[in-house]
Write an enzyme that holds these catalytic residues in place. Structure first.
Site, PDB file in Angstrom:
ATOM      1  CE  LYS A   1     -20.645  26.899 -39.188  1.00 25.58           C
ATOM      2  NZ  LYS A   1     -21.757  25.937 -39.320  1.00 25.58           N
TER       3      LYS A   1
HETATM    4  C1  LIG Z   1     -22.216  25.437 -40.564  1.00 23.19           C
HETATM    5  C2  LIG Z   1     -22.916  24.126 -40.538  1.00 23.19           C
HETATM    6  C3  LIG Z   1     -23.082  23.341 -41.707  1.00 23.19           C
HETATM    7  C4  LIG Z   1     -22.606  23.801 -43.079  1.00 23.19           C
HETATM    8  O1  LIG Z   1     -21.217  23.896 -43.159  1.00 23.19           O
HETATM    9  P1  LIG Z   1     -20.519  24.672 -44.378  1.00 23.19           P
HETATM   10  O2  LIG Z   1     -19.075  24.713 -44.070  1.00 23.19           O
HETATM   11  O3  LIG Z   1     -21.168  26.038 -44.387  1.00 23.19           O
HETATM   12  O4  LIG Z   1     -20.840  23.899 -45.600  1.00 23.19           O
HETATM   13  C5  LIG Z   1     -23.693  22.101 -41.578  1.00 23.19           C
HETATM   14  N1  LIG Z   1     -24.142  21.659 -40.395  1.00 23.19           N
HETATM   15  C6  LIG Z   1     -24.023  22.379 -39.252  1.00 23.19           C
HETATM   16  C7  LIG Z   1     -24.568  21.831 -37.967  1.00 23.19           C
HETATM   17  C8  LIG Z   1     -23.398  23.632 -39.281  1.00 23.19           C
HETATM   18  O5  LIG Z   1     -23.283  24.354 -38.153  1.00 23.19           O
END
Ligand SMILES: *Cc1c(COP(=O)(O)O)cnc(C)c1O
Length: 463
Positions: free
Chosen positions: A110
């Site tokens: 993220k």
């Molecule tokens: C948020 C997250 C996901 C999922 O991502 P999306 O965009 O919601 O599909 C997968 N792995 C980790 C470690 C995350 O923080």
């Protein structure tokens, strides 16, 4: 490039307005009016570029209201916070390629989007005048990445609610040890759902929302998706440079944000470059049921070792539906109304169309732990539980003639509990966070009561 709504109900917007709006006013999500494409010559040129230079090229295709030198500066500052010189390096392990997305300040993918989004918010607010108070609830990853994205930025305060004592210790410390004066951590005496419903209720108080210019950082913001398109293209270009011309990506998916970025990258590159997007889910398998049976219907959320994917209704799914329904906003609007009323969409008549874009598998808790253990034994490489889900699905669904790139979405040290179950010891934090436990931390603990939270926000908000 102008931006439109998936439900067809707004006048086209410029990029800067799209970033500041988040959700479209007709309830839909924002998308570019047309999806850009590039040819083989462009890809050949892109193969030579650094991550930052590639980001400039890709983002410029979608942004025409920020001067080039400003965009360059926003990108360079965003990725200077990453500890790896290639930002998102690709490494080969056995039959798989791993795209490491966890070299940012909070050790999860993220950061790739939120480091840029923080800079974009500050840029727009500084030029237009105005301020923003970001309010959000988190079970862990999103909150810390959002805080890291806007800490110390002008004209922005951020308030993040997390459930007191219910996030992993590392995740809580990653938020509460950020001491910049514009960061407000609130531990709520309650669950994540309590925190989430308080945030929703506050956003629904339109007077409060307008007075404090409340902003959200959830994954529906178009700029987040756009920032993520870059690493798919970057990984493809790395492999293409070594002679591999067609690849699949395996993506651990919750809100459909990350995999939708893959879909945009697939449409951007010449046909066949990205062949299949493998959509990997945990026990919360609504998206797997969609891909394999055309059945998009919610059920109860189950808690798993991969908490950032413990989601039923995937907020970005509507963006895919827009293309699925041939860019007809009225059809999307009706489908979303049907889903809101009945909790279900039956798309089984179009199953062949879905199969052209995706394959999918749901990975159980036992398989997740076994995958971490086996992959470590075979390759001396430690997967976090989210990444393990993508790796398992990638191994099961790969095509013999095409390599799979698995997205590594978090550093294993963020999810020590699952890793300890798999290999019998806690993974070490990377050097930049090794002293996390010893750092000073700051956080208020408040009751899970909307009025209490509102009072706290009002007392500390920019206005
Ligand atoms: C948020 C997250 C996901 C999922 O991502 P999306 O965009 O919601 O599909 C997968 N792995 C980790 C470690 C995350 O923080």
């Amino acid at each position: 490039m102008r931006y439109i709504s998936t439900r067809g109900g707004i006048e086209p917007l410029r990029f800067q307005d799209a970033v500041m709006m988040g959700l479209a006013r007709d309830g839909g999500l924002l998308l570019p009016q047309t999806l850009p494409t590039v040819n083989d010559q462009v890809v050949q040129r892109w193969e030579q570029l650094s991550y930052q230079a590639l980001a400039r090229e890709v983002l410029s295709l979608f942004i025409d209201d920020i001067p080039e030198t400003d965009l360059e500066d926003l990108i360079d500052r965003a990725y200077a916070t990453f500890t790896h010189p290639q930002v998102t390096p690709v490494t080969r392990r056995g039959d798989l390629y791993i795209l490491e997305l966890f070299h940012g300040p909070t050790l999860a993918f993220k950061d790739v989007a939120l480091q840029l989004l923080g800079n974009l918010f500050e840029y727009v607010l500084t030029r237009r005048g105005g301020f923003m108070n970001i309010l959000g609830a988190t079970s862990g990853d999103t909150g810390s990445a959002a805080i890291a994205g806007v800490r110390g930025k002008g004209n922005i305060n951020i308030f993040i609610l997390h459930p007191h004592g219910r996030t992993s210790p590392v995740q809580a410390l990653q938020m509460t040890t950020i001491l910049d004066p514009n960061v407000f951590n609130i531990a709520v005496r309650g669950t994540f759902d309590d925190a989430q419903s308080i945030v929703k209720a506050i956003f629904n108080d339109l007077d409060f929302r307008d007075q404090y210019q409340l902003g959200a950082v959830n994954s529906i913001n178009w700029a987040r998706v756009l920032a993520q398109v870059v690493y798919y293209v970057f990984a493809y270009c790395k492999l293409s440079r070594s002679g591999i011309k067609s690849v699949d990506f395996s993506v651990p998916t919750g809100n459909f944000g990350d995999i939708f970025a893959g879909y945009v990258a697939r449409r951007l590159l010449p046909p066949g470059c990205i062949h299949t997007l493998i959509l990997a889910t945990n026990a919360n398998d609504i998206l797997t049921r969609f891909v394999t049976r055309g059945d998009y219907s919610c059920s109860e959320v189950q808690a798993t070792y991969s908490p950032s994917m413990d989601i039923q209704v995937a907020s970005n799914f509507e963006r895919y539906l827009y293309y699925f329904f041939n860019e007809d906003g009225a059809v999307v609007r009706r489908a979303m109304e049907t889903f809101a009323a009945s909790g279900r969409l039956d798309l089984s008549a179009n199953i062949r169309q879905i199969a052209r874009d995706f394959s999918s598998r749901s990975v159980s808790e036992e398989e997740t732990i076994a995958t971490i253990r086996d992959f470590y034994r075979d390759h001396q490489y430690l997967l976090d539980p989210h990444t393990a889900i993508g790796v398992k699905a990638g191994l099961e669904l790969r095509h013999p003639d095409r390599p799979v790139v698995c997205l590594a979405t978090a550093h294993p040290a963020k999810f020590g509990e699952a890793v300890t179950l798999a290999i019998g010891r806690e993974p070490a934090l990377p050097p930049a966070l090794a002293d996390l436990q010893k750092r000073e931390s700051r956080c208020v603990i408040l009751d899970a009561d909307q009025d209490v939270i509102k009072q706290y926000v009002a007392a500390n908000a920019l206005c």
